[in-house]
Design an enzyme around this catalytic site. Sequence first.
Site, PDB file in Angstrom:
ATOM      1  N   HIS A 429     -24.867 -22.529   6.582  1.00  0.00           N
ATOM      2  CA  HIS A 429     -24.854 -21.025   6.068  1.00  0.00           C
ATOM      3  C   HIS A 429     -24.231 -20.640   4.612  1.00  0.00           C
ATOM      4  O   HIS A 429     -24.946 -20.134   4.000  1.00  0.00           O
ATOM      5  CB  HIS A 429     -24.424 -19.873   7.239  1.00  0.00           C
ATOM      6  CG  HIS A 429     -24.414 -18.611   6.846  1.00  0.00           C
ATOM      7  ND1 HIS A 429     -23.501 -18.037   6.148  1.00  0.00           N
ATOM      8  CD2 HIS A 429     -25.403 -17.691   6.988  1.00  0.00           C
ATOM      9  CE1 HIS A 429     -24.004 -16.787   5.943  1.00  0.00           C
ATOM     10  NE2 HIS A 429     -25.051 -16.484   6.388  1.00  0.00           N
ATOM     11  N   ARG A 531     -30.268   5.182   5.698  1.00  0.00           N
ATOM     12  CA  ARG A 531     -31.262   5.306   6.848  1.00  0.00           C
ATOM     13  C   ARG A 531     -30.863   4.113   7.591  1.00  0.00           C
ATOM     14  O   ARG A 531     -30.824   3.032   7.484  1.00  0.00           O
ATOM     15  CB  ARG A 531     -32.805   5.090   6.568  1.00  0.00           C
ATOM     16  CG  ARG A 531     -33.061   6.235   5.449  1.00  0.00           C
ATOM     17  CD  ARG A 531     -34.670   5.820   4.907  1.00  0.00           C
ATOM     18  NE  ARG A 531     -35.128   6.773   3.792  1.00  0.00           N
ATOM     19  CZ  ARG A 531     -35.070   6.456   2.736  1.00  0.00           C
ATOM     20  NH1 ARG A 531     -34.544   5.467   2.428  1.00  0.00           N
ATOM     21  NH2 ARG A 531     -35.403   7.258   1.849  1.00  0.00           N
ATOM     22  N   ARG A 579     -27.481   8.493   8.598  1.00  0.00           N
ATOM     23  CA  ARG A 579     -28.312   9.210   9.532  1.00  0.00           C
ATOM     24  C   ARG A 579     -28.435   8.359  10.818  1.00  0.00           C
ATOM     25  O   ARG A 579     -28.754   7.312  10.674  1.00  0.00           O
ATOM     26  CB  ARG A 579     -29.731   9.493   8.915  1.00  0.00           C
ATOM     27  CG  ARG A 579     -30.599  10.394   9.917  1.00  0.00           C
ATOM     28  CD  ARG A 579     -31.881  10.884   9.100  1.00  0.00           C
ATOM     29  NE  ARG A 579     -32.699   9.318   9.266  1.00  0.00           N
ATOM     30  CZ  ARG A 579     -33.856   9.335   8.416  1.00  0.00           C
ATOM     31  NH1 ARG A 579     -34.483  10.301   7.897  1.00  0.00           N
ATOM     32  NH2 ARG A 579     -34.579   8.417   8.496  1.00  0.00           N
ATOM     33  N   GLU A 680     -34.834  20.034   9.444  1.00  0.00           N
ATOM     34  CA  GLU A 680     -36.312  19.578   9.194  1.00  0.00           C
ATOM     35  C   GLU A 680     -37.175  20.165  10.327  1.00  0.00           C
ATOM     36  O   GLU A 680     -38.239  20.057  10.306  1.00  0.00           O
ATOM     37  CB  GLU A 680     -36.292  18.147   9.252  1.00  0.00           C
ATOM     38  CG  GLU A 680     -35.725  17.498  10.739  1.00  0.00           C
ATOM     39  CD  GLU A 680     -35.506  15.951  10.693  1.00  0.00           C
ATOM     40  OE1 GLU A 680     -36.338  15.212   9.742  1.00  0.00           O
ATOM     41  OE2 GLU A 680     -34.533  15.392  11.385  1.00  0.00           O
ATOM     42  N   GLY A 701     -34.524  17.784   5.205  1.00  0.00           N
ATOM     43  CA  GLY A 701     -35.818  16.721   5.231  1.00  0.00           C
ATOM     44  C   GLY A 701     -37.043  17.365   4.941  1.00  0.00           C
ATOM     45  O   GLY A 701     -37.732  17.770   5.788  1.00  0.00           O
ATOM     46  N   SER A 702     -37.445  17.436   3.702  1.00  0.00           N
ATOM     47  CA  SER A 702     -38.676  18.267   3.146  1.00  0.00           C
ATOM     48  C   SER A 702     -39.956  17.646   3.776  1.00  0.00           C
ATOM     49  O   SER A 702     -40.642  18.686   3.847  1.00  0.00           O
ATOM     50  CB  SER A 702     -38.245  18.193   1.794  1.00  0.00           C
ATOM     51  OG  SER A 702     -38.665  17.091   1.043  1.00  0.00           O
ATOM     52  N   ASN A 703     -39.918  16.294   4.073  1.00  0.00           N
ATOM     53  CA  ASN A 703     -41.201  15.850   4.569  1.00  0.00           C
ATOM     54  C   ASN A 703     -41.700  16.696   5.804  1.00  0.00           C
ATOM     55  O   ASN A 703     -42.728  17.260   6.113  1.00  0.00           O
ATOM     56  CB  ASN A 703     -41.176  14.226   4.653  1.00  0.00           C
ATOM     57  CG  ASN A 703     -41.077  13.993   3.348  1.00  0.00           C
ATOM     58  OD1 ASN A 703     -41.266  14.467   2.142  1.00  0.00           O
ATOM     59  ND2 ASN A 703     -40.683  12.510   3.344  1.00  0.00           N
ATOM     60  N   CYS A 751     -32.797  15.504   1.169  1.00  0.00           N
ATOM     61  CA  CYS A 751     -33.079  13.989   0.948  1.00  0.00           C
ATOM     62  C   CYS A 751     -34.354  13.813   1.222  1.00  0.00           C
ATOM     63  O   CYS A 751     -34.754  12.660   1.263  1.00  0.00           O
ATOM     64  CB  CYS A 751     -32.012  13.226   2.199  1.00  0.00           C
ATOM     65  SG  CYS A 751     -32.507  13.875   3.840  1.00  0.00           S
TER      66      CYS A 751
END
Length: 812
Positions: A429, A531, A579, A680, A701-703, A751
């Site tokens: 490794h 995320r 998140r 959201e 969360g605009s989506n 975001c």
Amino acid sequence: MTETKIISSVNVNSDPRAEKDVLWFDELNREDVALVGGKSSSLGEMTSSTNIPVPYGFATTAHAYRYFLNSTGLDKKVSELLNSIKDYENTEELHEVCSKIRKIMVETPMPEDLAENIKSSYLQLAKKMDQKDPFVAVRSSATAEDLPNASFAGQQDTYLNVRGADEVVQKVKECYASLFTDRATYYRHKAQFPYQKVALSAAVQMQVFSKSSGIMFTVNVSNGDDSVIVIDSIWGLGEYIVSGKVTPDHFVVNKSDLTIKSKAITTKKIELIREPNGGVHEVNVPEDKQQEASLTDQQVVELASYAKTIEKHYGCYMDMEWAVDSRTNKVWVVQARPETVWSQRNRSKQDNSSSQSSTDISNAEVILRGLTAAPGLASGRVHVIDNPEDIDQFKKGEILVTLMTSPDWVPAMQKAKAIITNNGGMTCHAAIVSREMQIPCIVGTTSNGVKATEVLKDGEMITVDAKNGVVYKGDIIDALKPKAPTAQVSNQPVQAEYFPPTATKVMMNLGNPDLAEKYSALPADGIGLMREEFLWTSYIHEHPLYLIDSGHPEKVVNELASGIGKVARAMSPRPIVLRFSDFKSSEYRNLKGGEKYEPHESADLLGWRGASRYYDPKYINAFKLEVKAVKKVREEYGLTNLNVMIPFCRTVDEARKVTQIMAEEGLVRSANFKIYMMAEIPSNIILADQFNEFVDGYSIGSNDLTMLILGCDRNNDTVARLFDERNLAVKRAIRHLIKVAHKDGKTVSICGQAPSEYPEFTEFLVRSGIDYVSVNPDMVKQTKLNVAHYEQRILLDHATGLGRQDPTNYEW
């Protein structure tokens, strides 16, 4: 066998084999990359043209793959989904689309004639091998022969211990689907290589019941010495060599006469073995075998002779995989491919050598010698780490000295100027990762009877010559560096980038922890959205409830903490907001073991996701593992810049329940630990005055918010044109949230994608008083300048009273 009727689009010059679905290894040679890909053609070459022992089998063709796509309509569906990706740097969007592609490919029935050909070939293989329902390995082999200076090796999947005709057909489909992993799809996009030019062959090969296995090279990959063959070996299956879980035995063989030049036998405490009915699992190696060589001298020489023959046959350095069958003790070569790094370096080595001059270092004191794993020069202070729990103490610019590394050590390795280990070889490794990161590395110091961790002392200044495997006392790097020509120095001044401070903070969205160090130099005020989903798909791969039931919940905690800690360290002391997991049920189901725990929801966008999972008795123990990971980063790693965010929280009661669970687990809101909530859902806006009690602020969360306010699915082509975050209803909702949140001293950020796409939307947010704007990394600099401009414009307008009226001052 019946043959399908669609002609492959690969140009094979009217080769009659081009219309076949299946070709046997002895029908193939190295020129057949267009027919069956690099891996399958190489297996065919060794089978048909050499006396090398290769487990027999067959390969599905590129024609079969394209027939599968064309006859089922998948080619059109895949193109549409790939064309829907707006930003390949957005790991969440990329993962969402790639998951959809893989899902529909795996779930689409294979055409009956193609499936029958594959099943018939499997039954013929069983007959040839005189076995009923034999175990086979199904290996992916991509056809991308005309892509210059790039390789698809390792980007698709391999399935071991597959048994039964129906299961083979299923695994072939899964190999097809693996062409669209996030990594492979991103790679092709970056290389500007259309997916239509790549096809997937599946090599179906008799399974070796590995007693021991490993890797071998016909060039020393640490220093380019092509006079030797190097072999690394462990007990059981070879996956544990690459993962770093086991330090392999290391053998060096003179290529000229096949005498064993050196060998280092390690202690191998665990191995990965096959299960009788399929699958693999880890077991402890019996104590009497742990320090026993996993290859006899006779087997080492036998393997080296195969390697020498293969190199001569191919005419280039080779990288090979091998295995010893536990039933017969027979040595098999299971894969061979050209080695590319040193093939290119050694060609240019002589051109460069004449321009370098040597330096007299006769007075330098040598402290230590070892195996060269990754070439280079570095000097710095020693930091010895014996216990993995102390990794967080390692500081950037130090020289890491330890027993051996594993994937958990990567955060420290990235900060190291050089790496020295007691154990290991050129395919361990530490060696592999160091070469990828271009960090000088010396391994296997115990092969010279000396342990680096005992000889080197914390704080000691040393110089590492990893090209020659030597460690010197003191900083003598200038004496070791080749003399370079004097450079012309320009008198022209270089203007540094300047980003004015802003009251509205500009944060950054991030999914991949490996990019944190790279992007930490951007003028971002922190990470507004990290995320967690990327860590599950790229590092953990398994469903949390599956890991709990199988007795490995610590994997969730450790892997999450490692990835999160990487970002927190890179950005420190700037804050980051993690998140918590927000997979939909279909996405959780894609994780290993997920099918058992996940419902089949017709509309999982509005289903069991986000906060609704965390307090659910069926999932609460999995959520507690996420909380433990956050605690580990903050308390054990000392990275208190980490905060958290609750996604998709529908009701105030959900906010109460989730924060209560967190508190019971030791995560309590405080002056230096913030709990935020995604805004959201319309209920988050309408009831913000009540949600305020349980959180420190919101991230819009605009989506999802836009979809739920407008009742419009942005992924539905029929109505997607109606999706627009700039709609007045969405803007009014955002302004209302900011007003209500600020009333109780809460902060508001965003975001979603809108600020990255629409500068005028950023102006609306600034004029509305938003506290933070979080954008994609590529938009940080421009957004920082835009925000500064908008803030200055607002101040000037208020100061003079002559400015234009606020265009976003809508009536309520």
